[in-house]
Write a protein that holds these residues in place. Structure first.
Motif, PDB file in Angstrom:
ATOM      1  N   GLY A   2      -1.320   1.840 -13.198  1.00 22.48           N
ATOM      2  CA  GLY A   2      -0.522   2.411 -14.388  1.00 22.48           C
ATOM      3  C   GLY A   2       0.105   3.575 -13.820  1.00 22.48           C
ATOM      4  N   LYS A   3      -0.107   4.715 -14.664  1.00 25.21           N
ATOM      5  CA  LYS A   3       0.491   6.031 -14.330  1.00 25.21           C
ATOM      6  C   LYS A   3       0.108   6.712 -12.987  1.00 25.21           C
ATOM      7  N   TYR A   4      -0.725   6.221 -12.328  1.00 18.07           N
ATOM      8  CA  TYR A   4      -1.349   6.527 -11.080  1.00 18.07           C
ATOM      9  C   TYR A   4      -0.754   5.689  -9.930  1.00 18.07           C
ATOM     10  N   SER A   5       0.138   4.727 -10.256  1.00 22.04           N
ATOM     11  CA  SER A   5       0.492   3.710  -9.063  1.00 22.04           C
ATOM     12  C   SER A   5       1.681   4.217  -8.041  1.00 22.04           C
ATOM     13  N   ASP A   6       2.183   5.521  -8.580  1.00 19.32           N
ATOM     14  CA  ASP A   6       3.259   6.040  -7.365  1.00 19.32           C
ATOM     15  C   ASP A   6       2.281   7.264  -6.746  1.00 19.32           C
ATOM     16  N   PRO A   7       2.045   6.821  -5.598  1.00 20.50           N
ATOM     17  CA  PRO A   7       1.259   7.673  -4.579  1.00 20.50           C
ATOM     18  C   PRO A   7       1.920   9.240  -4.545  1.00 20.50           C
ATOM     19  N   LEU A   8       3.077   9.221  -4.753  1.00 20.83           N
ATOM     20  CA  LEU A   8       3.791  10.747  -4.530  1.00 20.83           C
ATOM     21  C   LEU A   8       3.454  11.607  -5.869  1.00 20.83           C
ATOM     22  N   LYS A   9       3.271  10.906  -6.857  1.00 22.95           N
ATOM     23  CA  LYS A   9       2.684  11.711  -8.202  1.00 22.95           C
ATOM     24  C   LYS A   9       1.283  11.872  -8.533  1.00 22.95           C
ATOM     25  N   SER A  10       0.608  11.079  -7.796  1.00 21.97           N
ATOM     26  CA  SER A  10      -0.900  10.866  -8.198  1.00 21.97           C
ATOM     27  C   SER A  10      -1.793  11.870  -7.465  1.00 21.97           C
ATOM     28  N   PRO A  11      -2.635  12.323  -8.291  1.00 16.44           N
ATOM     29  CA  PRO A  11      -3.676  13.355  -7.725  1.00 16.44           C
ATOM     30  C   PRO A  11      -4.562  12.868  -6.669  1.00 16.44           C
ATOM     31  N   ARG A  12      -4.678  13.429  -5.676  1.00 15.32           N
ATOM     32  CA  ARG A  12      -5.906  13.360  -4.380  1.00 15.32           C
ATOM     33  C   ARG A  12      -6.903  13.878  -4.809  1.00 15.32           C
ATOM     34  N   PRO A  13      -8.128  13.173  -4.614  1.00 16.08           N
ATOM     35  CA  PRO A  13      -9.515  13.972  -4.563  1.00 16.08           C
ATOM     36  C   PRO A  13      -9.523  14.837  -3.618  1.00 16.08           C
ATOM     37  N   GLY A  14     -10.361  15.708  -3.862  1.00 14.39           N
ATOM     38  CA  GLY A  14     -10.767  17.131  -2.683  1.00 14.39           C
ATOM     39  C   GLY A  14     -11.839  16.616  -2.011  1.00 14.39           C
ATOM     40  N   LEU A  15     -12.768  15.681  -2.165  1.00 14.76           N
ATOM     41  CA  LEU A  15     -13.742  15.067  -1.332  1.00 14.76           C
ATOM     42  C   LEU A  15     -14.007  13.620  -1.745  1.00 14.76           C
ATOM     43  N   GLY A  27     -19.023   0.140   4.162  1.00 24.45           N
ATOM     44  CA  GLY A  27     -18.658   1.536   4.199  1.00 24.45           C
ATOM     45  C   GLY A  27     -17.795   2.128   5.628  1.00 24.45           C
ATOM     46  N   ARG A  28     -18.263   1.351   6.636  1.00 18.95           N
ATOM     47  CA  ARG A  28     -17.652   2.052   7.940  1.00 18.95           C
ATOM     48  C   ARG A  28     -16.293   1.405   7.955  1.00 18.95           C
ATOM     49  N   GLU A  29     -15.999   0.201   7.515  1.00 12.78           N
ATOM     50  CA  GLU A  29     -14.624  -0.433   7.417  1.00 12.78           C
ATOM     51  C   GLU A  29     -13.660   0.590   6.489  1.00 12.78           C
ATOM     52  N   ALA A  30     -14.102   0.924   5.311  1.00 15.98           N
ATOM     53  CA  ALA A  30     -13.513   1.905   4.481  1.00 15.98           C
ATOM     54  C   ALA A  30     -13.478   3.092   5.071  1.00 15.98           C
ATOM     55  N   LEU A  31     -14.239   3.754   5.597  1.00 17.90           N
ATOM     56  CA  LEU A  31     -14.174   4.917   6.292  1.00 17.90           C
ATOM     57  C   LEU A  31     -13.179   5.107   7.524  1.00 17.90           C
ATOM     58  N   SER A  32     -12.973   4.007   8.285  1.00 15.30           N
ATOM     59  CA  SER A  32     -11.974   3.826   9.375  1.00 15.30           C
ATOM     60  C   SER A  32     -10.626   3.749   8.525  1.00 15.30           C
ATOM     61  N   GLU A  33     -10.334   2.813   7.287  1.00 12.14           N
ATOM     62  CA  GLU A  33      -9.225   2.612   6.643  1.00 12.14           C
ATOM     63  C   GLU A  33      -8.931   4.239   6.139  1.00 12.14           C
ATOM     64  N   ILE A  34      -9.684   5.003   5.503  1.00 17.62           N
ATOM     65  CA  ILE A  34      -9.437   6.183   5.148  1.00 17.62           C
ATOM     66  C   ILE A  34      -8.868   7.311   6.067  1.00 17.62           C
ATOM     67  N   LYS A  35      -9.583   7.293   7.273  1.00 15.06           N
ATOM     68  CA  LYS A  35      -9.278   7.952   8.272  1.00 15.06           C
ATOM     69  C   LYS A  35      -7.807   7.718   9.135  1.00 15.06           C
ATOM     70  N   THR A  36      -7.523   6.512   9.020  1.00 19.08           N
ATOM     71  CA  THR A  36      -6.171   6.089   9.510  1.00 19.08           C
ATOM     72  C   THR A  36      -5.148   6.110   8.633  1.00 19.08           C
ATOM     73  N   SER A  37      -5.301   6.363   7.284  1.00 19.20           N
ATOM     74  CA  SER A  37      -4.195   6.538   6.338  1.00 19.20           C
ATOM     75  C   SER A  37      -3.694   8.003   6.462  1.00 19.20           C
ATOM     76  N   PRO A  38      -2.460   8.217   6.601  1.00 14.36           N
ATOM     77  CA  PRO A  38      -1.889   9.488   6.619  1.00 14.36           C
ATOM     78  C   PRO A  38      -1.913  10.225   5.271  1.00 14.36           C
ATOM     79  N   GLU A  39      -1.990   9.439   4.130  1.00 16.66           N
ATOM     80  CA  GLU A  39      -2.258  10.188   2.969  1.00 16.66           C
ATOM     81  C   GLU A  39      -3.666  10.476   2.612  1.00 16.66           C
TER      82      GLU A  39
END
Length: 69
Positions: A2-15, A27-39
């Motif tokens: 929806g309104k959050y589909s554009d990553p440039l306009k979407s709010p990012r969590p602080g944690l 969860g280890r796979e998710a952590l790896s994906e998070i830490k390799t994502s520039p965003e």
């Protein structure tokens, strides 16, 4: 979605609170994906689990991430 589909306009969590024992994705796979994502890699991650496996602590605990049992 929806309104959050554009990553440039979407709010990012602080944690990110991450459960190692998620039902569909490891969860280890998710952590790896998070830490390799520039965003996402700059967002601190706190790993939560009921696991007693020392390997889980070793693989997820470092200067950027903290492990809580």
């Amino acid at each position: 979605r929806g309104k959050y589909s554009d990553p440039l306009k979407s709010p990012r969590p602080g944690l990110i609170l991450l459960d190692l024992n998620m039902p569909k994705k490891d969860g280890r796979e998710a952590l790896s994906e998070i830490k390799t994502s520039p965003e996402l890699r700059g967002i601190p991650v706190v790993v939560l689990t009921t696991s007693k496996a020392e390997e889980d602590v070793y693989k997820t605990n470092n200067e950027e991430n903290k492990f809580i049992r």
